[in-house]
Design an enzyme around this catalytic site. Structure first.
Site, PDB file in Angstrom:
ATOM      1  N   ASN A  84       0.813  -1.196   0.000  1.00  0.00           N
ATOM      2  CA  ASN A  84       0.000   0.000   0.000  1.00  0.00           C
ATOM      3  C   ASN A  84       0.851   1.253   0.000  1.00  0.00           C
ATOM      4  O   ASN A  84       2.035   1.208   0.297  1.00  0.00           O
ATOM      5  CB  ASN A  84      -0.918   0.000   1.235  1.00  0.00           C
ATOM      6  CG  ASN A  84      -2.328  -0.393   0.861  1.00  0.00           C
ATOM      7  OD1 ASN A  84      -2.826   0.016  -0.170  1.00  0.00           O
ATOM      8  ND2 ASN A  84      -2.953  -1.204   1.682  1.00  0.00           N
ATOM      9  N   CYS A  85       0.192   2.388  -0.279  1.00  0.00           N
ATOM     10  CA  CYS A  85       0.858   3.688  -0.340  1.00  0.00           C
ATOM     11  C   CYS A  85       1.760   3.867   0.866  1.00  0.00           C
ATOM     12  O   CYS A  85       1.348   3.584   1.987  1.00  0.00           O
ATOM     13  CB  CYS A  85      -0.208   4.773  -0.361  1.00  0.00           C
ATOM     14  SG  CYS A  85       0.372   6.439   0.050  1.00  0.00           S
ATOM     15  N   PRO A  86       2.964   4.400   0.725  1.00  0.00           N
ATOM     16  CA  PRO A  86       3.591   4.864  -0.503  1.00  0.00           C
ATOM     17  C   PRO A  86       4.545   3.847  -1.108  1.00  0.00           C
ATOM     18  O   PRO A  86       5.326   4.199  -1.967  1.00  0.00           O
ATOM     19  CB  PRO A  86       4.382   6.078  -0.020  1.00  0.00           C
ATOM     20  CG  PRO A  86       4.848   5.672   1.339  1.00  0.00           C
ATOM     21  CD  PRO A  86       3.813   4.747   1.899  1.00  0.00           C
ATOM     22  N   ASP A  99      -2.879  -1.765  -5.111  1.00  0.00           N
ATOM     23  CA  ASP A  99      -3.355  -0.563  -4.416  1.00  0.00           C
ATOM     24  C   ASP A  99      -4.130   0.323  -5.389  1.00  0.00           C
ATOM     25  O   ASP A  99      -3.561   0.822  -6.343  1.00  0.00           O
ATOM     26  CB  ASP A  99      -2.135   0.193  -3.848  1.00  0.00           C
ATOM     27  CG  ASP A  99      -2.505   1.508  -3.227  1.00  0.00           C
ATOM     28  OD1 ASP A  99      -3.703   1.715  -2.922  1.00  0.00           O
ATOM     29  OD2 ASP A  99      -1.616   2.347  -3.038  1.00  0.00           O
TER      30      ASP A  99
END
Lengths: 205, 75
Positions: B12-14, B39
């Protein structure tokens, strides 16, 4: 030679022409400089808990990945984030009504339950904070979100400047040796504020 | 030229962006990087990433819940 009528006319014409041309030329030049300038960001990190560690490091590492110049100023409890071992940052549910409390294990219907634990229980049961921290870390891991040590390494690798607040170091009786060697420098607010002024984005977390 | 591939599925981010930036460093100018991610935020993220870093997003597609991006390193 004084101002002859011809000169006065010339001045008037030049002034009028400049008034016409200059604003547009200025606009173009400013846009050109804005395009070329490398975006920059400063972040002031003032908190030292697990949940508050994410915003500064995610923003810093992402901005650095986008090619920005980033400097982070760690002050007060933010200094916690510069410690050598940051794998044990805690998060407290006490007085934190915004925290979703869902179990990171079990069948889907179980995971969907939001356990609203009253503050008096959170404060009364010893070890509740550690439990909340363990569950939060599990949730983070389950969703494929990076850990704080990972994000800090990524930030350092990407060239983010880590700056410590010297006053806080003195205040809490820390030594530079308590922190990672990658900290660029330890300064005060008077040194940091000009950096913030020059940056395109300045955040207080 | 072989295309470099980055598997960022489940991250997931980042992380997708961070890993892509690192992977791109090993790609020669003019070379391609293929990225797979799950994501949903990565779609907009990679558009912004390419715009900000001056690289070209050649393709952005979705197959089920897996997103595929192809980035060309311009410089």
């Amino acid at each position: 030679m004084g101002v002859t009528p011809d000169n006065a006319l010339l001045d008037e014409l030049i002034k009028r022409r400049l008034d016409e041309l200059l604003p547009q030329k200025l606009e173009e030049k400013l846009a050109e400089l804005r395009e070329k300038k490398t975006p920059s960001m400063t972040i002031i990190a003032t908190k030292g808990t697990l949940d508050w560690a994410y915003p500064p490091f995610i923003l810093a590492s992402t901005a650095a990945a986008l090619g920005w110049n980033v400097s982070m100023f760690f002050t007060f409890y933010g200094l916690n984030l510069l410690k050598k071992d940051i794998s044990d940052l805690k998060v407290s549910p006490l007085g934190n009504p915004g925290m979703p409390m869902k179990m990171p294990f079990g069948p889907d219907w179980f995971r969907g339950i939001n356990w609203n634990i009253p503050n008096v229980i959170e404060a009364g049961i010893p070890g509740f904070e550690s439990l909340a921290t363990v569950l939060m870390k599990q949730t983070i891991h389950n969703k494929g979100v990076a850990s704080i040590p990972e994000l800090r390494s990524a930030s350092i690798e990407a060239g983010v400047n880590l700056i410590g607040c010297q006053m806080t170091v003195d205040l809490f009786g820390f030594k530079h040796d308590d922190f990672i060697p990658e900290v660029k420098e330890y300064v005060g607010a008077a040194t940091f504020l000009p950096m913030a002024r020059d940056a395109d984005v300045s955040l207080f977390i | 030229m072989t295309t470099a591939v980055l598997d960022a599925k489940g991250l997931n981010c980042p992380l997708p962006i961070l890993k892509a930036k690192k992977a791109l460093q090993g790609v020669p100018a003019g070379g391609l990087l293929e990225i797979y991610a799950t994501d949903p935020g990565s779609v907009k993220d990679f558009e912004a990433f390419c715009r900000q870093t001056g690289n070209e997003l050649l393709a952005s597609s979705q197959d089920g819940n897996v997103f595929k991006f192809v980035i060309k390193r311009l410089r």
